[in-house]
Design a protein around this motif. Structure first.
Motif, PDB file in Angstrom:
ATOM      1  N   VAL A 172     -51.898 -31.165  61.893  1.00  0.00           N
ATOM      2  CA  VAL A 172     -52.536 -32.408  62.336  1.00  0.00           C
ATOM      3  C   VAL A 172     -51.863 -33.552  61.588  1.00  0.00           C
ATOM      4  CG1 VAL A 172     -54.710 -33.694  62.437  1.00  0.00           C
ATOM      5  CG2 VAL A 172     -54.730 -31.195  62.697  1.00  0.00           C
ATOM      6  N   VAL A 173     -51.342 -34.519  62.335  1.00  0.00           N
ATOM      7  CA  VAL A 173     -50.745 -35.685  61.684  1.00  0.00           C
ATOM      8  C   VAL A 173     -51.757 -36.820  61.764  1.00  0.00           C
ATOM      9  CG1 VAL A 173     -48.713 -37.163  61.493  1.00  0.00           C
ATOM     10  CG2 VAL A 173     -48.487 -34.885  62.499  1.00  0.00           C
ATOM     11  N   GLY A 174     -52.302 -37.198  60.614  1.00  0.00           N
ATOM     12  CA  GLY A 174     -53.374 -38.196  60.540  1.00  0.00           C
ATOM     13  C   GLY A 174     -54.556 -37.585  59.839  1.00  0.00           C
ATOM     14  N   SER A 199     -49.437 -40.426  55.737  1.00  0.00           N
ATOM     15  CA  SER A 199     -48.305 -41.335  55.521  1.00  0.00           C
ATOM     16  C   SER A 199     -47.504 -40.999  54.260  1.00  0.00           C
ATOM     17  CB  SER A 199     -48.799 -42.783  55.453  1.00  0.00           C
ATOM     18  OG  SER A 199     -49.615 -42.953  54.322  1.00  0.00           O
ATOM     19  N   ARG A 200     -48.083 -40.221  53.349  1.00  0.00           N
ATOM     20  CA  ARG A 200     -47.353 -39.857  52.122  1.00  0.00           C
ATOM     21  C   ARG A 200     -46.713 -38.474  52.223  1.00  0.00           C
ATOM     22  NH1 ARG A 200     -49.253 -43.900  48.516  1.00  0.00           N
ATOM     23  NH2 ARG A 200     -49.848 -45.494  50.000  1.00  0.00           N
ATOM     24  N   THR A 201     -46.831 -37.845  53.357  1.00  0.00           N
ATOM     25  CA  THR A 201     -46.237 -36.511  53.523  1.00  0.00           C
ATOM     26  C   THR A 201     -44.714 -36.624  53.458  1.00  0.00           C
ATOM     27  OG1 THR A 201     -48.070 -35.739  54.876  1.00  0.00           O
ATOM     28  CG2 THR A 201     -45.982 -34.583  55.154  1.00  0.00           C
ATOM     29  N   ALA A 216     -51.190 -35.108  67.131  1.00  0.00           N
ATOM     30  CA  ALA A 216     -50.732 -36.394  66.606  1.00  0.00           C
ATOM     31  C   ALA A 216     -51.855 -37.412  66.721  1.00  0.00           C
ATOM     32  CB  ALA A 216     -49.518 -36.868  67.387  1.00  0.00           C
ATOM     33  N   ALA A 217     -52.330 -37.912  65.565  1.00  0.00           N
ATOM     34  CA  ALA A 217     -53.405 -38.919  65.534  1.00  0.00           C
ATOM     35  C   ALA A 217     -53.025 -39.953  64.485  1.00  0.00           C
ATOM     36  CB  ALA A 217     -54.744 -38.262  65.213  1.00  0.00           C
ATOM     37  N   VAL A 218     -52.001 -40.720  64.818  1.00  0.00           N
ATOM     38  CA  VAL A 218     -51.372 -41.596  63.838  1.00  0.00           C
ATOM     39  C   VAL A 218     -51.610 -43.076  64.128  1.00  0.00           C
ATOM     40  CG1 VAL A 218     -49.176 -42.099  62.667  1.00  0.00           C
ATOM     41  CG2 VAL A 218     -49.527 -39.862  63.709  1.00  0.00           C
ATOM     42  N   GLY A 222     -45.055 -43.597  69.936  1.00  0.00           N
ATOM     43  CA  GLY A 222     -43.850 -42.757  70.051  1.00  0.00           C
ATOM     44  C   GLY A 222     -43.299 -42.225  68.740  1.00  0.00           C
ATOM     45  N   MET A 223     -44.118 -42.178  67.690  1.00  0.00           N
ATOM     46  CA  MET A 223     -43.596 -41.776  66.376  1.00  0.00           C
ATOM     47  C   MET A 223     -43.130 -40.315  66.318  1.00  0.00           C
ATOM     48  SD  MET A 223     -45.493 -41.489  62.809  1.00  0.00           S
ATOM     49  CE  MET A 223     -45.040 -39.850  62.352  1.00  0.00           C
ATOM     50  N   ILE A 224     -43.818 -39.452  67.070  1.00  0.00           N
ATOM     51  CA  ILE A 224     -43.447 -38.034  67.071  1.00  0.00           C
ATOM     52  C   ILE A 224     -42.336 -37.846  68.106  1.00  0.00           C
ATOM     53  CG2 ILE A 224     -44.266 -35.666  67.518  1.00  0.00           C
ATOM     54  CD1 ILE A 224     -45.489 -36.889  64.952  1.00  0.00           C
ATOM     55  N   ASP A 237     -51.611 -35.274  72.051  1.00  0.00           N
ATOM     56  CA  ASP A 237     -51.343 -36.651  71.633  1.00  0.00           C
ATOM     57  C   ASP A 237     -52.634 -37.461  71.695  1.00  0.00           C
ATOM     58  OD1 ASP A 237     -50.348 -39.146  71.156  1.00  0.00           O
ATOM     59  OD2 ASP A 237     -48.866 -39.121  72.777  1.00  0.00           O
ATOM     60  N   VAL A 238     -53.175 -37.785  70.524  1.00  0.00           N
ATOM     61  CA  VAL A 238     -54.445 -38.520  70.478  1.00  0.00           C
ATOM     62  C   VAL A 238     -54.206 -40.032  70.552  1.00  0.00           C
ATOM     63  CG1 VAL A 238     -56.519 -38.934  69.077  1.00  0.00           C
ATOM     64  CG2 VAL A 238     -55.497 -36.671  69.113  1.00  0.00           C
ATOM     65  N   GLY A 239     -53.010 -40.463  70.229  1.00  0.00           N
ATOM     66  CA  GLY A 239     -52.706 -41.893  70.092  1.00  0.00           C
ATOM     67  C   GLY A 239     -53.007 -42.717  71.332  1.00  0.00           C
ATOM     68  N   VAL A 271     -56.011 -36.778  76.051  1.00  0.00           N
ATOM     69  CA  VAL A 271     -57.196 -36.692  75.180  1.00  0.00           C
ATOM     70  C   VAL A 271     -58.190 -37.825  75.480  1.00  0.00           C
ATOM     71  CG1 VAL A 271     -57.998 -36.690  72.776  1.00  0.00           C
ATOM     72  CG2 VAL A 271     -55.833 -35.566  73.373  1.00  0.00           C
ATOM     73  N   GLY A 272     -57.655 -39.037  75.676  1.00  0.00           N
ATOM     74  CA  GLY A 272     -58.518 -40.202  75.927  1.00  0.00           C
ATOM     75  C   GLY A 272     -59.397 -40.012  77.150  1.00  0.00           C
ATOM     76  N   ALA A 273     -58.875 -39.288  78.142  1.00  0.00           N
ATOM     77  CA  ALA A 273     -59.638 -39.085  79.383  1.00  0.00           C
ATOM     78  C   ALA A 273     -60.828 -38.146  79.163  1.00  0.00           C
ATOM     79  CB  ALA A 273     -58.717 -38.508  80.466  1.00  0.00           C
TER      80      ALA A 273
HETATM   81  P1  NAP Z   1     -56.159 -44.430  61.465  1.00  0.00           P
HETATM   82  O1  NAP Z   1     -57.512 -44.470  60.895  1.00  0.00           O
HETATM   83  O2  NAP Z   1     -55.294 -45.653  61.374  1.00  0.00           O
HETATM   84  O3  NAP Z   1     -55.377 -43.208  60.798  1.00  0.00           O
HETATM   85  C1  NAP Z   1     -54.027 -42.996  61.025  1.00  0.00           C
HETATM   86  C2  NAP Z   1     -53.564 -41.832  60.205  1.00  0.00           C
HETATM   87  O4  NAP Z   1     -52.159 -41.674  60.441  1.00  0.00           O
HETATM   88  C3  NAP Z   1     -53.741 -42.030  58.697  1.00  0.00           C
HETATM   89  O5  NAP Z   1     -54.263 -40.845  58.128  1.00  0.00           O
HETATM   90  C4  NAP Z   1     -52.334 -42.315  58.201  1.00  0.00           C
HETATM   91  O6  NAP Z   1     -52.065 -41.803  56.904  1.00  0.00           O
HETATM   92  C5  NAP Z   1     -51.491 -41.543  59.199  1.00  0.00           C
HETATM   93  N1  NAP Z   1     -50.152 -42.109  59.272  1.00  0.00           N
HETATM   94  C6  NAP Z   1     -49.796 -43.409  59.433  1.00  0.00           C
HETATM   95  N2  NAP Z   1     -48.461 -43.523  59.453  1.00  0.00           N
HETATM   96  C7  NAP Z   1     -47.960 -42.280  59.268  1.00  0.00           C
HETATM   97  C8  NAP Z   1     -46.647 -41.766  59.173  1.00  0.00           C
HETATM   98  N3  NAP Z   1     -45.580 -42.554  59.250  1.00  0.00           N
HETATM   99  N4  NAP Z   1     -46.507 -40.447  58.985  1.00  0.00           N
HETATM  100  C9  NAP Z   1     -47.580 -39.617  58.909  1.00  0.00           C
HETATM  101  N5  NAP Z   1     -48.848 -40.064  58.992  1.00  0.00           N
HETATM  102  C10 NAP Z   1     -49.024 -41.383  59.167  1.00  0.00           C
HETATM  103  O7  NAP Z   1     -56.175 -44.052  63.012  1.00  0.00           O
HETATM  104  P2  NAP Z   1     -57.254 -43.168  63.856  1.00  0.00           P
HETATM  105  O8  NAP Z   1     -58.500 -43.943  64.016  1.00  0.00           O
HETATM  106  O9  NAP Z   1     -57.293 -41.791  63.308  1.00  0.00           O
HETATM  107  O10 NAP Z   1     -56.529 -43.141  65.273  1.00  0.00           O
HETATM  108  C11 NAP Z   1     -55.275 -42.513  65.433  1.00  0.00           C
HETATM  109  C12 NAP Z   1     -54.800 -42.776  66.854  1.00  0.00           C
HETATM  110  O11 NAP Z   1     -55.726 -42.194  67.752  1.00  0.00           O
HETATM  111  C13 NAP Z   1     -54.743 -44.256  67.232  1.00  0.00           C
HETATM  112  O12 NAP Z   1     -53.653 -44.452  68.127  1.00  0.00           O
HETATM  113  C14 NAP Z   1     -56.023 -44.499  67.960  1.00  0.00           C
HETATM  114  O13 NAP Z   1     -55.943 -45.555  68.906  1.00  0.00           O
HETATM  115  C15 NAP Z   1     -56.188 -43.175  68.667  1.00  0.00           C
HETATM  116  N6  NAP Z   1     -57.563 -42.848  69.032  1.00  0.00           N
HETATM  117  C16 NAP Z   1     -57.737 -42.309  70.255  1.00  0.00           C
HETATM  118  C17 NAP Z   1     -58.987 -41.947  70.670  1.00  0.00           C
HETATM  119  C18 NAP Z   1     -59.135 -41.288  72.023  1.00  0.00           C
HETATM  120  O14 NAP Z   1     -60.207 -41.288  72.586  1.00  0.00           O
HETATM  121  N7  NAP Z   1     -58.069 -40.694  72.542  1.00  0.00           N
HETATM  122  C19 NAP Z   1     -60.083 -42.174  69.852  1.00  0.00           C
HETATM  123  C20 NAP Z   1     -59.876 -42.679  68.552  1.00  0.00           C
HETATM  124  C21 NAP Z   1     -58.597 -43.011  68.164  1.00  0.00           C
HETATM  125  P3  NAP Z   1     -52.786 -42.380  55.575  1.00  0.00           P
HETATM  126  O15 NAP Z   1     -54.143 -41.750  55.572  1.00  0.00           O
HETATM  127  O16 NAP Z   1     -51.926 -41.900  54.479  1.00  0.00           O
HETATM  128  O17 NAP Z   1     -52.838 -43.866  55.719  1.00  0.00           O
END
Ligand code: NAP
Length: 294
Positions: A172-174, A199-201, A216-218, A222-224, A237-239, A271-273
Motif C-alpha cells: 500500500v502506497v500511502g 513519502s520517506r520510503t 496506490a493512495a498517494v 500518475g506517480m506510479i 488506484d485510489v487517487g 475505486v471512486g465509483a
Molecule cells: P493524504 O492524506 O495526502 O496521504 C497521502 C499519502 O501518500 C501519505 O501517507 C504520504 O506519505 C504518501 N506520499 C506522498 N508522496 C509520496 C511519495 N512520493 N512516495 C510515497 N508516498 C507518498 O491522501 P489520502 O487522503 O490518503 O488520499 C490519497 C488519494 O486518494 C488522493 O488522490 C485522494 O484524492 C484519493 N481519495 C480517493 C477516494 C475515493 O473515493 N476514491 C477517497 C479518499 C481519497 P507521508 O505520510 O509520509 O506524508
C-alpha cells in the motif's frame, strides 16, 4: 464473480461500476426488507463550506440514496461556523432516532476542533469511520463500527473479482488514516502480507515491484509508473487528482502500467465509483443494527 482473463498486452479492467452495481443490488434488498417493517434508512450529510470535491461527492451520494429509496437530509454550515454550532448539530443527530448515518466532510476548517467534533458523533451512526472507536474496530479486526468507505471499496473490488488475498504480498502506497492505514488493516484481516510505504520510503519501486496486490493512495497524479510494477500484478488506484484541462486522473500512470499489470482499476470508473455505494450499504446496515435486525 470469477477473476477475469487478462487480455493480450493489456491489464484486465477491474470495473468499479460493475462492483458498485453488485453492492447496490445487495443494499436494495436490505432497504426493501427494512421498508416492509416501515423503516427507511436515512443518511444525514453535514458539510462545512463549499469545497467542490465535497459537493461532487454529496451530489453523487444524494442521487444514489434517492435511487435506492433511502432518505437523505443535509445541513450546510458556512466556513466561519462556530465549533459549538457544529457540536450542537451532531448531538441533535445523535438523538434523532430516524437518522442512521452521518457523513461529515473533512478536513474541517482549521479554526474547528476536528477531533472533538468527530468524536462527539455516536459511533453507531459513523458510516465513514471517522470516530476513534470505529477506527479501533478496523485495527482490532472487530465490528465496533464501519470501516472507512474508500478502504472498504478496495476490498469490495477484490472480493467482487474473486481475488483471494490470503498469502498474497500486498503493498500500500500511502499511510493516511482515511485510506492507506485502514486498507492495510483490512488486507491483513484477509491474510495478506502487507507492506505500507510513504513519502520517506527509500527505493519505492523495488518494494512495489514485489507486490501481488499494489494499492496506490498517494494523491499525486500518475506517480506510479512502469518502473513501479511487475508483470501480472493487481493494481488498485485510489487517487483522484484534477487534470489541468478538466476531469480527473489517478495516482497510477494508466498508459504506462496497464501493458504490464494483470489487473487494474481505471480512474474514473474504479475505486471512486464504489465508495458511495459502500457508504449507502453502511447506512442500510446501520438501520438494521439500530432496529435490532443484524
Ligand atoms: P493524504 O492524506 O495526502 O496521504 C497521502 C499519502 O501518500 C501519505 O501517507 C504520504 O506519505 C504518501 N506520499 C506522498 N508522496 C509520496 C511519495 N512520493 N512516495 C510515497 N508516498 C507518498 O491522501 P489520502 O487522503 O490518503 O488520499 C490519497 C488519494 O486518494 C488522493 O488522490 C485522494 O484524492 C484519493 N481519495 C480517493 C477516494 C475515493 O473515493 N476514491 C477517497 C479518499 C481519497 P507521508 O505520510 O509520509 O506524508
Amino acid at each position: 464473480m470469477l477473476c477475469p482473463e487478462r487480455e493480450e498486452n493489456m491489464a484486465r479492467i477491474l470495473s468499479g461500476k460493475e462492483t458498485a452495481s453488485f453492492i447496490n443490488k445487495r443494499t436494495s434488498d436490505t432497504v426493501r426488507r427494512l421498508k416492509e417493517r416501515g423503516i427507511v434508512p436515512t443518511l444525514h450529510i453535514l458539510r462545512v463550506g463549499e469545497n467542490p470535491a465535497d459537493l461532487s461527492y454529496e451530489r453523487s451520494a444524494e442521487k444514489k440514496c434517492r435511487g435506492m429509496e433511502m432518505e437523505v437530509e443535509k445541513t450546510v454550515f458556512p466556513e466561519d461556523v462556530s465549533g459549538e454550532a457544529v457540536l450542537k448539530k451532531i448531538r441533535q443527530l445523535n438523538e434523532d432516532k430516524h437518522v442512521n448515518g452521518v457523513l461529515l466532510f473533512r478536513p474541517l476548517p482549521e479554526n474547528l476542533d476536528a477531533d472533538k467534533i468527530v468524536n462527539t458523533l455516536d459511533p453507531s451512526k459513523d458510516v465513514d469511520s471517522m470516530t476513534n472507536l470505529s477506527l479501533a474496530g478496523v485495527f482490532a479486526g472487530k465490528k465496533l463500527g464501519f470501516p472507512p468507505c474508500t478502504a472498504q471499496a478496495c476490498m469490495e473490488i477484490l472480493n467482487y473479482y474473486g481475488i483471494d488475498c490470503r498469502g498474497k504480498k500486498a503493498v500500500v502506497v500511502g499511510r493516511s488514516l482515511i485510506v492507506g492505514k485502514p486498507v492495510s488493516m483490512l488486507l491483513l484481516g484477509q491474510d495478506a502480507t502487507v507492506t505500507v510505504c510513504h513519502s520517506r520510503t527509500v527505493d519505492l519501486p523495488s518494494i512495489t515491484r514485489c507486490a501481488d496486490i499494489l494499492i496506490a493512495a498517494v494523491g499525486r497524479a500518475g506517480m506510479i509508473g512502469a518502473e513501479h510494477v511487475s508483470e501480472g500484478q493487481i493494481v488498485l488506484d485510489v487517487g483522484i487528482n484534477s487534470k489541468p484541462g478538466g476531469g480527473i486522473c489517478g495516482d497510477v500512470d494508466f498508459e504506462a502500467v496497464s501493458p504490464i499489470a494483470g489487473f487494474i482499476t481505471p480512474v474514473p470508473g474504479g475505486v471512486g465509483a464504489v465508495t458511495t455505494s459502500v457508504l449507502l450499504s453502511h447506512v442500510a446496515r446501520a438501520a438494521e443494527r439500530h432496529n435490532g435486525l443484524e
